[in-house]
Write a protein that holds these residues in place. Sequence first.
Motif, PDB file in Angstrom:
ATOM      1  N   GLN A   1     -14.930  -0.882 102.339  1.00  0.00           N
ATOM      2  CA  GLN A   1     -13.569  -1.295 102.647  1.00  0.00           C
ATOM      3  C   GLN A   1     -12.630  -0.134 102.356  1.00  0.00           C
ATOM      4  O   GLN A   1     -12.741   0.530 101.324  1.00  0.00           O
ATOM      5  N   TRP A   2     -11.689   0.105 103.286  1.00  0.00           N
ATOM      6  CA  TRP A   2     -10.624   1.079 103.086  1.00  0.00           C
ATOM      7  C   TRP A   2      -9.298   0.351 103.311  1.00  0.00           C
ATOM      8  O   TRP A   2      -9.146  -0.398 104.282  1.00  0.00           O
ATOM      9  N   MET A   3      -8.350   0.584 102.452  1.00  0.00           N
ATOM     10  CA  MET A   3      -7.062  -0.089 102.590  1.00  0.00           C
ATOM     11  C   MET A   3      -5.934   0.839 102.181  1.00  0.00           C
ATOM     12  O   MET A   3      -6.032   1.533 101.173  1.00  0.00           O
TER      13      MET A   3
ATOM     14  N   THR B   1     -10.836  -2.900 112.114  1.00  0.00           N
ATOM     15  CA  THR B   1      -9.611  -2.421 111.475  1.00  0.00           C
ATOM     16  C   THR B   1      -8.481  -3.404 111.749  1.00  0.00           C
ATOM     17  O   THR B   1      -8.308  -3.849 112.890  1.00  0.00           O
TER      18      THR B   1
ATOM     19  N   ARG C   1      -1.549   0.600 101.875  1.00  0.00           N
ATOM     20  CA  ARG C   1      -0.414  -0.311 101.964  1.00  0.00           C
ATOM     21  C   ARG C   1       0.840   0.391 101.461  1.00  0.00           C
ATOM     22  O   ARG C   1       0.833   1.010 100.395  1.00  0.00           O
TER      23      ARG C   1
ATOM     24  N   THR D   1      -3.486   3.122  97.937  1.00  0.00           N
ATOM     25  CA  THR D   1      -4.672   3.334  98.755  1.00  0.00           C
ATOM     26  C   THR D   1      -5.890   2.901  97.961  1.00  0.00           C
ATOM     27  O   THR D   1      -5.920   3.023  96.728  1.00  0.00           O
TER      28      THR D   1
ATOM     29  N   ASP E   1      -2.438 -11.816 103.013  1.00  0.00           N
ATOM     30  CA  ASP E   1      -2.911 -11.198 104.242  1.00  0.00           C
ATOM     31  C   ASP E   1      -2.769 -12.200 105.391  1.00  0.00           C
ATOM     32  O   ASP E   1      -3.222 -13.336 105.278  1.00  0.00           O
TER      33      ASP E   1
ATOM     34  N   TYR F   1     -12.909  -2.535 107.570  1.00  0.00           N
ATOM     35  CA  TYR F   1     -14.168  -3.036 107.010  1.00  0.00           C
ATOM     36  C   TYR F   1     -15.290  -2.604 107.948  1.00  0.00           C
ATOM     37  O   TYR F   1     -15.202  -2.799 109.168  1.00  0.00           O
TER      38      TYR F   1
ATOM     39  N   GLN G   1       0.412  -2.186 106.431  1.00  0.00           N
ATOM     40  CA  GLN G   1      -0.928  -2.186 105.827  1.00  0.00           C
ATOM     41  C   GLN G   1      -1.984  -1.886 106.887  1.00  0.00           C
ATOM     42  O   GLN G   1      -1.886  -2.353 108.026  1.00  0.00           O
ATOM     43  N   ARG G   2      -2.938  -1.101 106.473  1.00  0.00           N
ATOM     44  CA  ARG G   2      -4.095  -0.814 107.321  1.00  0.00           C
ATOM     45  C   ARG G   2      -5.349  -1.068 106.504  1.00  0.00           C
ATOM     46  O   ARG G   2      -5.518  -0.494 105.421  1.00  0.00           O
ATOM     47  N   ALA G   3      -6.213  -1.943 106.997  1.00  0.00           N
ATOM     48  CA  ALA G   3      -7.454  -2.264 106.290  1.00  0.00           C
ATOM     49  C   ALA G   3      -8.626  -2.142 107.259  1.00  0.00           C
ATOM     50  O   ALA G   3      -8.566  -2.657 108.382  1.00  0.00           O
TER      51      ALA G   3
ATOM     52  N   SER H   1     -12.546  -7.797  95.274  1.00  0.00           N
ATOM     53  CA  SER H   1     -11.211  -8.360  95.423  1.00  0.00           C
ATOM     54  C   SER H   1     -11.016  -9.492  94.415  1.00  0.00           C
ATOM     55  O   SER H   1     -11.973 -10.111  93.949  1.00  0.00           O
TER      56      SER H   1
END
Length: 713
Positions: free
Chosen positions: A337-339, A380, A341, A319, A184, A366, A362-364, A160
């Motif tokens: 990590q999956w994200m 999540t 938006r 994504t 965020d 870890y 947004q869905r994140a 990031s």
Amino acid sequence: MRRSLLALLLSIALPASLAAQRPGEVAGRVAEAGTDAPLEMAAVELPELGIRVWTDGAGRFAIRGVEEGAHRVRVSRAGYAGWSTQVRVRNGEAAWLSIPLARDVLVLDTVSAVTTVPDPQRDGTVVTRAAIEASGARTAADVVARAPGVTVRESGPTGSRTVSIRGSGADAVLVLVDGAPLNDPVSGEADLSAVPASAIERVTVLPGAHSARYGARAGAGVVLIETRAGEVPPAAEVSGGTLGERAARGEWGAPLGRAAIQAGAHTRAVDGRFAYERDPSDPTRVHRTNADEFEAGAFAALAGHLAGGELRVRGGWETLERGLPGTGHTPSPDARQWMERGRASLAWRRGPASALVSGAVQRARYADPAPPFGLAYDDTTRVRMVNARAESSTGFRRGRLGLGVDALAQHVEAALSEQAPRTQYGGGVFAHASDEARVLRRTFALSAEARVDRDGVSGNWYASRALTVRMDGPVRVQLANRSAYSPPSLGDQFFRGGVGIVPNPGLRPERIPNEWEIGASTAATLGSVSLSAYATAYDSDVRGMIVWMRRFNDRWSPGNVDAHRRGLDLRADAVLPGNGLRVNASYSLARITYDRPGRDDDGVQVVYRPRHSGWAGAEWGAGAWRAEARARYTGARNPTPTEANVIPGFWATQLRVARDWRMGVWALSTALDVDRALDEKGHLIAGYPEPGRRARLDVRIQRTQLPSRNRPR
């Protein structure tokens, strides 16, 4: 006979009445007088309406949604004399202007000072689409990294990337994408690596306390990202490079009646593996694993007219999946990590009135089944937010008065404690006023801003203000006094406590009660060399800066500490038009020191805020060839709240060589980018190794002309 006469009158009156329902526009082209070379980034203003736009790479501009009547048009650009005229705008028609700007100087011995200069203190650092493409930027982080006083924090080449301005924390910089906050709500930080540069039309970086206009989190600065909207020529690009990088993107635009549409998509993947020394005290060579990254996205936009004003509709989806390899000495081979938006916005403007509605989901996630320490986790976070903003202003004599309101509603589902609020409603009301006066043959401009905000978590109200005085002339001087605040994040207040760490629900917001800033900018010519420079100095106290510290029972927790923030930003540019050479340099001093009880200002720099930073670069272009070399310096950092174990500063160099190939109405561009060209391995944050030299080859094909029916007549 009577019916025939009535039909004839209606046939004449109806088109006129329909045209009267549509506002007009002012469009044209700005070029250098004598050479007819297009001038990019010239400011075109309708001062009575408070509207300003900038010319593109072809020197063209368009101001839509202008009400019928006579309007004053003012044009300015660094190194050229100002230009103004009166234009008559009719409903449903476009007033076309061909504007020549001449180099006009006031001779002072051998140095010539131009009469019109840029104003980085007021307008910030603006990066246009043409500059983004020329720089080879991949993400929004690459774009903002060139602004003075900005430090981009990253945890490896695929991690990031957050931004710090004037030594702030990343949660004290507000990032807006088409008006919607990118920050965020759990961490308070904005990851600029998640915004592809291919979707950006313009970026503006405003350093300093700006809560009086933009509200919460604008304690140290604001980054305004405007995504693309409107018709563009079709283009496609492919890239390949070291660390297994490969990428592709495309874009397309077309007219749609009186509107224009645009769409684009991109994909990028990086393997991310490289060898490095495990630790400065351990020269063992190991391999960085779990450092891969995959991203993809698409965007679409529509620009047209609605209710007599200009309408822009934008939408996008991104994504991202990447590994979280951890530090070099404590690797994490399985953390991921999956994200995802999605974002959408609708903006409307008619003269000085504007409205914006934007939203994002947004869905994140870890997860790490076997972390190097602590317990396994799989968390999540889901965020839904809607933001609305409306603003209008009116003119009086030489000034303007404006009022506005904005509101934010967001719902957060995350791995937080039971006390954490799931839904928050916040917003603010703001006002601004400006006026000009002539005193001692100088133009003085005074502006004032005030705002009251409601925090969506605590329900408390906060007030912010800004007062600015500017003197125009060969040297433009500006003095500003501002206040701002940045609330604590949900994560700092309500995260689930772990081994050795505890949340702090009693955190207070960071407050900047009094920030003083003085700046000066000028431009001059020395022979055929165009020079420009500006300097800004600032001084403020930060009350309740949020930092992590060791607290009771040897546990770590976020807490409030007071700090002093003062510094200096400098930049200088020189252009040698005959040689196609431009050189520039920037230096920033950011002294961010603790003001701890009983010790006052002890001179210790806050953790990971480099006191000294800057860059120097040169750009050259001749014919179809372009080249750029740039070196960036990051000063020493404290990894702890003491002067012990200081991490030394380091340089990083970047080279870019590009060539254009013309093929009728198409152009093929090839570019080679080399980052850390001298194989530098310095890194901002301890424990996150860098691979050293990286290279990337870009191949882009783009149509250079739109069909003739789309060109202004």
